[in-house]
Design an enzyme around this catalytic site. Structure first.
Site, mmCIF file in Angstrom:
data_model
loop_
_atom_site.group_PDB
_atom_site.id
_atom_site.type_symbol
_atom_site.label_atom_id
_atom_site.label_comp_id
_atom_site.label_asym_id
_atom_site.label_seq_id
_atom_site.Cartn_x
_atom_site.Cartn_y
_atom_site.Cartn_z
ATOM 1 N N HIS A 197 -7.371 9.465 5.557
ATOM 2 C CA HIS A 197 -6.847 8.368 6.378
ATOM 3 C C HIS A 197 -6.972 8.706 7.857
ATOM 4 O O HIS A 197 -6.814 9.856 8.247
ATOM 5 C CB HIS A 197 -5.374 8.121 6.033
ATOM 6 C CG HIS A 197 -5.172 7.661 4.626
ATOM 7 N ND1 HIS A 197 -4.597 8.456 3.660
ATOM 8 C CD2 HIS A 197 -5.474 6.501 4.011
ATOM 9 C CE1 HIS A 197 -4.551 7.791 2.516
ATOM 10 N NE2 HIS A 197 -5.077 6.598 2.703
ATOM 11 N N ASN A 228 -10.483 0.485 1.137
ATOM 12 C CA ASN A 228 -9.336 0.271 2.036
ATOM 13 C C ASN A 228 -9.689 0.591 3.483
ATOM 14 O O ASN A 228 -10.185 1.684 3.779
ATOM 15 C CB ASN A 228 -8.182 1.190 1.632
ATOM 16 C CG ASN A 228 -7.582 0.840 0.299
ATOM 17 O OD1 ASN A 228 -8.115 0.030 -0.441
ATOM 18 N ND2 ASN A 228 -6.453 1.452 -0.006
ATOM 19 N N HIS A 255 -9.934 5.145 -0.479
ATOM 20 C CA HIS A 255 -9.035 5.096 0.686
ATOM 21 C C HIS A 255 -9.737 5.725 1.885
ATOM 22 O O HIS A 255 -10.725 6.433 1.739
ATOM 23 C CB HIS A 255 -7.733 5.843 0.370
ATOM 24 C CG HIS A 255 -6.793 5.037 -0.476
ATOM 25 N ND1 HIS A 255 -5.613 4.530 -0.001
ATOM 26 C CD2 HIS A 255 -6.883 4.625 -1.763
ATOM 27 C CE1 HIS A 255 -5.013 3.850 -0.958
ATOM 28 N NE2 HIS A 255 -5.758 3.894 -2.048
ATOM 29 N N ASP A 298 0.841 -1.202 0.000
ATOM 30 C CA ASP A 298 0.000 0.000 0.000
ATOM 31 C C ASP A 298 0.884 1.263 0.000
ATOM 32 O O ASP A 298 1.995 1.246 0.554
ATOM 33 C CB ASP A 298 -0.833 -0.072 1.296
ATOM 34 C CG ASP A 298 -2.017 0.867 1.314
ATOM 35 O OD1 ASP A 298 -2.461 1.281 0.233
ATOM 36 O OD2 ASP A 298 -2.503 1.165 2.422
ATOM 37 N N HIS A 299 0.399 2.348 -0.555
ATOM 38 C CA HIS A 299 1.017 3.682 -0.449
ATOM 39 C C HIS A 299 2.540 3.707 -0.473
ATOM 40 O O HIS A 299 3.179 4.074 0.526
ATOM 41 C CB HIS A 299 0.572 4.371 0.843
ATOM 42 C CG HIS A 299 -0.811 4.902 0.735
ATOM 43 N ND1 HIS A 299 -1.171 5.908 -0.132
ATOM 44 C CD2 HIS A 299 -1.939 4.536 1.383
ATOM 45 C CE1 HIS A 299 -2.461 6.144 -0.013
ATOM 46 N NE2 HIS A 299 -2.958 5.321 0.882
HETATM 47 P P1 13P Z 1 -7.966 4.149 7.046
HETATM 48 O O1 13P Z 1 -6.712 3.908 7.823
HETATM 49 O O2 13P Z 1 -8.510 5.511 7.259
HETATM 50 O O3 13P Z 1 -8.962 3.074 7.259
HETATM 51 O O4 13P Z 1 -7.536 4.097 5.512
HETATM 52 C C1 13P Z 1 -6.856 2.971 5.046
HETATM 53 C C2 13P Z 1 -6.282 3.209 3.723
HETATM 54 O O5 13P Z 1 -6.805 3.971 2.934
HETATM 55 C C3 13P Z 1 -5.074 2.473 3.388
HETATM 56 O O6 13P Z 1 -4.612 2.769 2.120
#
Ligand code: 13P
Length: 274
Positions: free
Chosen positions: A177, A227, A205, A81-82
């Site tokens: 997030h 996500n 996200h 991820d990211h």
């Molecule tokens: P949250 O942590 O807000 O649930 O988002 C998760 C996310 O987007 C991971 O890429």
């Protein structure tokens, strides 16, 4: 069953369904997520950030993932991820992840395209999928009052998808997030316009704390991957704290965390994915 996003998302997108992505922070979390999907006979995406990759190690994560995914009949994606650094992408690919996200959303448009394109070329050769991001989903560190400038522009999303050929596109439509101080207002009109233009699976996200009704509406408008991270980390951390106050040993503490996470993942799967 080991699988990539490019196999699992297009059918979900066409059928207005979404597959859930769960951020894991321990090796036991991987078991919790995979077992939850298996017991409900639903596909899941096990995801981790580069910080988790570099703490637990690619081989350990992939070792646990493979031992479970190869054994169960339900599809399971292992997704990084990211990611902003190419070295983390290479580490995940060489360890055996089946999917990566390259996040160039904070870069100028051309640089984001170039970086994402580089990752797509290598990932294709490795047979795995790539998620890109255009517009920027704010994080905990951002000033949430000022994120309207980072919302995804539908025309830019169209050219980004054309130029990069990503398999899935993360969009910024008002989610963030972390935990929300107030309920987020998702920009459904913008999401609808992006969806009409790009016609590929879109990713929401910042799933923690978004009401299920809003998530479902977003799914009807092209979101095919949702996500969820923060609430699971908070749940497992709180469980460890709670159980360690009792007269429990390390095994019991870790097991309690896994069981709570699995229960919550099952709840989310039943509410959203089924
Ligand atoms: P949250 O942590 O807000 O649930 O988002 C998760 C996310 O987007 C991971 O890429």
């Amino acid at each position: 069953m080991e699988i990539t996003l490019k196999e699992i998302l297009p059918p979900a997108y066409r059928e207005h369904r979404a597959i859930l992505h769960f951020n894991i922070h321990t090796l036991e979390d991987i078991e919790g997520v995979v077992e939850a999907g298996y017991e409900l006979d639903l596909p899941v995406i096990v995801a981790c950030t580069p910080r988790v990759l570099n703490t637990l190690g690619g081989r350990s994560i992939v070792g646990v993932y493979r031992s479970l995914a190869d054994y169960c009949s339900t599809p399971v994606v292992l997704h990084l991820d990211h990611t902003t650094e190419l070295r983390d992408i290479w580490r995940a690919i060489s360890s055996g992840f089946t999917s990566v996200m390259i996040d160039g959303s904070r870069l100028p448009y051309e640089e984001n395209v170039q970086l994402t394109r580089t990752v797509v070329e290598v990932a294709r050769a490795a047979g795995i999928s790539v998620e890109g991001e255009i517009g920027a989903v704010p994080g905990k560190e951002d000033d949430l009052k000022d994120y309207s400038k980072d919302l995804t522009d539908p025309d830019m999303a169209y050219s980004f998808v054309l130029e990069t050929e990503v398999d899935a596109l993360a969009v910024s439509i008002g989610s963030a997030h972390g935990f929300y101080k107030e309920l987020p207002k998702l920009d459904f009109e913008r999401l609808g316009s992006i969806n009409k233009k790009v016609n590929i699976p879109l990713v929401l996200h910042g799933g923690t704390g978004i009401p299920v009704s809003d998530i479902k509406k977003a799914i009807s408008l092209g979101i095919a991957k949702v996500n969820i991270g923060t609430e699971l980390l908070a749940l497992v951390t709180e469980t460890y704290r709670e159980v360690s106050r009792l007269d429990c040993d390390a095994l019991e503490i870790v097991d309690a965390g896994k069981r709570r996470l699995k229960e919550r993942v099952k709840e989310l799967l039943l509410e959203i994915e089924r």
